[in-house]
Scaffold this active site. Structure first.
Site, PDB file in Angstrom:
ATOM      1  N   HIS A 292       0.350 -16.514 -18.475  1.00 34.07           N
ATOM      2  CA  HIS A 292       0.483 -15.363 -19.372  1.00 34.07           C
ATOM      3  C   HIS A 292      -0.108 -14.145 -18.672  1.00 34.07           C
ATOM      4  CE1 HIS A 292       0.747 -17.749 -23.403  1.00 34.07           C
ATOM      5  NE2 HIS A 292       1.525 -18.255 -22.469  1.00 34.07           N
TER       6      HIS A 292
ATOM      7  N   GLU B 160      -2.263 -11.970 -19.616  1.00 36.80           N
ATOM      8  CA  GLU B 160      -3.716 -11.867 -19.747  1.00 36.80           C
ATOM      9  C   GLU B 160      -4.433 -12.773 -18.750  1.00 36.80           C
ATOM     10  OE1 GLU B 160      -1.421 -12.413 -22.162  1.00 36.80           O
ATOM     11  OE2 GLU B 160      -2.350 -12.165 -24.126  1.00 36.80           O
TER      12      GLU B 160
END
Length: 153
Positions: free
Chosen positions: A56, A58
């Protein structure tokens, strides 16, 4: 809610990273980690390209920031992300001791910050960052809707 010019600029960068992810066929999410005004990590979603469900935006931005600092902790940093973090990303944020999270669009289905499990509010969560939501929410939501609409055709 008021945001600083720096907040807006860093979220603009996250939006650009989300757009690049979309153009690469990934779900359009972008993330930027900032410390003392400097970008120390950034990424767009890349689970498909990296054959990695943990890739992801993040997580990738946090990994880059940790590598840049030579530390697995990022105290005093801010994470800007276009979509509300999921449970996995919220756990990484807590473990990295990120001080502040600014996100754009809420994610009632998969989000875990102000939606779903509300990870940072759990008694077992060992670090709770300051959270601000809504910056570039409409742009982020529109990008996600367009991405998924095109996939359904």
């Amino acid at each position: 809610m008021e945001y600083s010019a720096a907040d807006r600029a860093h979220m603009d960068r996250a939006v650009a990273l989300a757009q690049a992810a979309s153009e690469a066929g990934e779900v359009p999410v972008g993330a930027v980690v900032v410390l003392d005004g400097a970008v120390i990590g950034e990424a767009g979603n890349a689970p498909i390209a990296q054959h990695d469900p943990t890739a992801h935006a993040e997580i990738l931005a946090i990994r880059a920031a940790c590598k840049a600092l030579g530390n697995y902790r990022l105290p005093g940093s801010t994470l800007y992300v276009t979509l509300e973090p999921c449970t996995m990303c919220a756990a990484a944020i807590a473990n990295a001791r990120i001080a502040r999270v600014v996100y754009g669009a809420s994610d009632p289905k998969g989000g875990a910050v102000e939606s779903g499990v509300r990870f940072f509010d759990q008694p077992t969560c060992h670090h709770k960052p300051e959270v601000r939501s809504g910056l570039q929410a409409e742009t982020s939501s529109d990008m996600l809707r367009s991405f998924f609409r095109a996939r359904r055709k």
